[in-house]
Design a protein around this motif. Structure first.
Motif, PDB file in Angstrom:
ATOM      1  N   ALA A 136      29.542  33.156  26.570  1.00 29.83           N
ATOM      2  CA  ALA A 136      28.849  33.041  27.847  1.00 29.83           C
ATOM      3  C   ALA A 136      29.817  33.157  29.017  1.00 29.83           C
ATOM      4  N   ASN A 137      29.303  33.651  30.146  1.00 34.28           N
ATOM      5  CA  ASN A 137      30.116  33.612  31.354  1.00 34.28           C
ATOM      6  C   ASN A 137      30.024  32.220  31.982  1.00 34.28           C
ATOM      7  N   ALA A 138      30.783  32.002  33.049  1.00 36.89           N
ATOM      8  CA  ALA A 138      30.908  30.662  33.626  1.00 36.89           C
ATOM      9  C   ALA A 138      29.631  30.176  34.287  1.00 36.89           C
ATOM     10  N   ARG A 139      28.683  31.057  34.551  1.00 33.42           N
ATOM     11  CA  ARG A 139      27.452  30.675  35.245  1.00 33.42           C
ATOM     12  C   ARG A 139      26.382  30.135  34.296  1.00 33.42           C
ATOM     13  N   VAL A 140      26.636  30.198  33.000  1.00 30.24           N
ATOM     14  CA  VAL A 140      25.651  29.740  32.017  1.00 30.24           C
ATOM     15  C   VAL A 140      25.724  28.218  31.880  1.00 30.24           C
TER      16      VAL A 140
END
Length: 275
Positions: A136-140
């Motif tokens: 996942a990217n950091a916004r998840v």
């Protein structure tokens, strides 16, 4: 999870249908699933099962908490770019199951500031025995990670990796892995025929043996090396086969093949994400 997310599938091909089937079998409500596909005729059977269907990708995204991008890598840029406005307005979680498309490219094509999970599933997902790697990217958010896990566990196991680069290793192990076993099955069947068995008998014995070995390994409290030792009696028949495999360099061949697979995954990502 107490409340089911609304899930939209952009693309209704084999892998999307496998995940949809797994969700339904696991008690996921059909009314909480959307399927979007350009050709309405390909959606008729899904609509008959109670799913929401549309030929407009943006309509599906507007309704969803989680969007599964299940289109071919070659058209992902066009599809994602079309969804950028809807992504910015509704801010669902996007889960891409397209091989070789980086998080950076997905974020850029979707307009930026979006929660994205990359997933590498494999074809046994079609029979609910898949193996998927996720990153996942950091916004998840934590809730979104749980939702992504829930969706992919509907068709097998879902394991989170520590870096995006590890997804290339996942490709080499499980993404392409089924083909390695199919090749072994081909070779064992052919050898069985050469040793005097009928093709049907050789095939059935090979497939059942592969199934049995996988079930033993997955349910055992010891690793595959120990299981191999336990069935390899000194000076017995199995030992002769194993010694031949090792003398011919089976381990080195597997290592070389999987490294080549990983390297090609990196090359493909560079080719697909350069624009």
């Amino acid at each position: 999870m107490s409340q089911q997310p609304v899930v939209a599938f952009i693309g209704a091909g084999n892998m999307a249908r496998a995940i949809i089937g797994g969700l339904l079998e696991n008690g996921f409500a059909a009314q909480n699933i959307w399927a979007a596909e350009p050709e309405s005729a390909r959606l008729e059977d899904l609509a008959a099962q109670g799913l929401n269907t549309t030929t407009d990708n943006r309509e599906a995204v507007a309704a969803a908490d989680l969007v599964v991008l299940a289109v071919k890598p070659q058209i992902m840029q066009a599809v994602a770019s079309e969804l950028a406005d809807a992504a910015r307005q509704h801010q669902p979680l996007f889960v891409s199951i397209a091989a070789g498309i980086s998080l950076e490219a997905l974020e850029r094509w979707l307009g930026g500031d979006v929660a994205v999970v990359r997933c590498m599933p494999n074809t046994p997902s079609l029979v609910q025995t898949g193996a998927s790697g996720l990153f996942a990217n950091a916004r998840v958010s934590e809730l979104q990670r749980e939702q992504a896990t829930q969706i992919l566990q509907a068709v097998g196991i879902a394991l989170w990796v520590q870096s995006e680069a590890e997804l290339d290793a996942v490709t080499a192990v499980s993404g392409s892995g089924p083909a390695y076993y199919f090749l072994m099955m081909e070779a064992m069947t052919a050898a069985g025929v050469k040793l005097g068995l009928s093709e049907a008998t050789a095939r059935d014995l090979t497939l059942q043996t592969a199934l049995g070995a996988a079930r033993m390994a997955s349910s055992s409290d010891v690793d595959a090396a120990e299981l191999r030792r336990r069935v390899t009696s000194p000076k017995g028949t199995t030992e002769q086969a194993i010694k031949t495999f090792q003398t011919e360099g089976l381990e080195a061949i597997v290592d070389k093949a999987m490294t080549a697979c990983r390297d090609r995954a990196v090359e493909m990502a560079n080719e697909l994400c350069k624009d």
